[in-house]
Motif scaffolding. Sequence first.
Motif, PDB file in Angstrom:
ATOM      1  N   TYR A 179       0.891  -1.158   0.000  1.00 28.46           N
ATOM      2  CA  TYR A 179       0.000   0.000   0.000  1.00 28.46           C
ATOM      3  C   TYR A 179       0.927   1.205   0.000  1.00 28.46           C
ATOM      4  N   ALA A 213       2.548  -4.832   2.799  1.00 29.27           N
ATOM      5  CA  ALA A 213       1.548  -5.518   3.627  1.00 29.27           C
ATOM      6  C   ALA A 213       1.725  -7.027   3.544  1.00 29.27           C
ATOM      7  N   ALA A 224      -3.224 -12.007  13.746  1.00 36.58           N
ATOM      8  CA  ALA A 224      -3.681 -10.857  14.522  1.00 36.58           C
ATOM      9  C   ALA A 224      -4.170  -9.744  13.598  1.00 36.58           C
ATOM     10  N   ASN A 225      -4.753  -8.717  14.166  1.00 32.57           N
ATOM     11  CA  ASN A 225      -5.179  -7.546  13.399  1.00 32.57           C
ATOM     12  C   ASN A 225      -3.981  -6.978  12.665  1.00 32.57           C
ATOM     13  N   GLY A 226      -4.181  -6.684  11.384  1.00 30.99           N
ATOM     14  CA  GLY A 226      -3.118  -6.058  10.600  1.00 30.99           C
ATOM     15  C   GLY A 226      -2.094  -7.023  10.037  1.00 30.99           C
ATOM     16  N   ALA A 227      -2.296  -8.331  10.249  1.00 30.07           N
ATOM     17  CA  ALA A 227      -1.307  -9.320   9.800  1.00 30.07           C
ATOM     18  C   ALA A 227      -1.258  -9.450   8.280  1.00 30.07           C
ATOM     19  N   GLY A 228      -2.367  -9.079   7.631  1.00 27.80           N
ATOM     20  CA  GLY A 228      -2.399  -9.178   6.170  1.00 27.80           C
ATOM     21  C   GLY A 228      -3.399 -10.189   5.638  1.00 27.80           C
ATOM     22  N   LYS A 229      -4.339 -10.608   6.487  1.00 30.03           N
ATOM     23  CA  LYS A 229      -5.311 -11.631   6.082  1.00 30.03           C
ATOM     24  C   LYS A 229      -6.235 -11.116   4.975  1.00 30.03           C
ATOM     25  N   SER A 230      -6.827  -9.939   5.205  1.00 31.55           N
ATOM     26  CA  SER A 230      -7.736  -9.393   4.184  1.00 31.55           C
ATOM     27  C   SER A 230      -6.978  -9.085   2.900  1.00 31.55           C
ATOM     28  N   THR A 231      -5.757  -8.587   3.058  1.00 32.98           N
ATOM     29  CA  THR A 231      -4.938  -8.273   1.881  1.00 32.98           C
ATOM     30  C   THR A 231      -4.691  -9.548   1.058  1.00 32.98           C
ATOM     31  N   GLU A 240     -14.829  -8.370   4.244  1.00 27.18           N
ATOM     32  CA  GLU A 240     -15.071  -7.963   5.628  1.00 27.18           C
ATOM     33  C   GLU A 240     -16.289  -7.060   5.711  1.00 27.18           C
ATOM     34  N   GLU A 278     -13.686 -13.114   7.743  1.00 32.34           N
ATOM     35  CA  GLU A 278     -14.258 -12.966   9.085  1.00 32.34           C
ATOM     36  C   GLU A 278     -15.786 -12.984   9.101  1.00 32.34           C
ATOM     37  N   GLN A 321     -10.927 -14.596  13.093  1.00 32.16           N
ATOM     38  CA  GLN A 321     -10.340 -14.311  14.409  1.00 32.16           C
ATOM     39  C   GLN A 321     -10.729 -15.433  15.364  1.00 32.16           C
TER      40      GLN A 321
END
Length: 258
Positions: free
Chosen positions: A34, A39, A58-65, A106, A181, A213
């Motif tokens: 980004y 990411a 965890a949050n921000g780990a890159g799952k959605s990316t 998400e 999620e 999660q």
Amino acid sequence: MSTDLEKDARPGAGDGAADGPTPLLELRDLHVYYGAIGALKGVSLTVPEGQVVALLGANGAGKSTTLKAASGMLQPRSGEVLLRGERVDGIKSHELVRFGIGHVPEGRRVFARMTVLENLKMGAYRLRRPDPADLERVFTLFPRLADRRKQVAGTLSGGEQQMLAIGRALMGKPELLLLDEPSMGLAPLIVQQIFEILKEINEQGTTLLLVEQNASQALQLADYGYVLETGAVVMSDRAPALLSDPRVRAAYLGEAVE
Ligand SMILES: Nc1ncnc2c1ncn2[C@@H]1O[C@H](COP(=O)(O)OP(=O)(O)OP(=O)(O)O)[C@@H](O)[C@H]1O
Ligand SMILES: [Mg+2]
């Protein structure tokens, strides 16, 4: 206690095309940025046909990316996305629907002013016309949606909106469903229902790549799991092995480290 984490136990029959059937989805060394910020820093994963693969972190780990790169919503700077062994990176997300990839992003996005039925028909827009059998399938999986087919989607409960988001993706006849999620923010009973329905969807032949999660439920459903940390895969194994791994239990299942 599991001690086999270090051995290569990738899903499917092996680590290369020569070793077994071509996986439905393969991500190879994906790097996604980004702006100047990386990411994903070389994410590789494999989703064999017919299986459920969980992606934890965890949050921000890159799952959605990772899901966005797989479904063409984002273009990786480098690396490959292969669907049945064919490169599909570079193909836009609305085209990839026709290749059999469905993505439930998400935050359960539905068309708030449209009815349940209109939302579901939108999910089939890439097919020449909605298949009545698909609509029946969705209403059988989600009887609540059948009861509310004329209700405006914005007035559905959170759980019902998530069901609609999943149902809408199913209307595109995906072979592979990417779920970001699906249990987020839902009451335990609804979470349970969603997981049961995901199991049924998989048993009906749809392959799932599931970001959650809710690590315990996800690993109970999954065949295989990957753990992402700051844009890289740090652990991967068969789901039961991950579920009993003390590091996973400490980090994602809220257990104290021994
Ligand atoms: N549009 C964007 N612009 C800039 N940075 C972004 C953007 N989207 C995500 N990021 C950053 O990329 C990293 C990975 O984000 P991503 O959304 O993939 O994480 P995630 O694992 O899905 O987290 P969560 O569990 O909170 O949903 C994070 O550091 C995030 O801040
Ligand atoms: Mg996310």
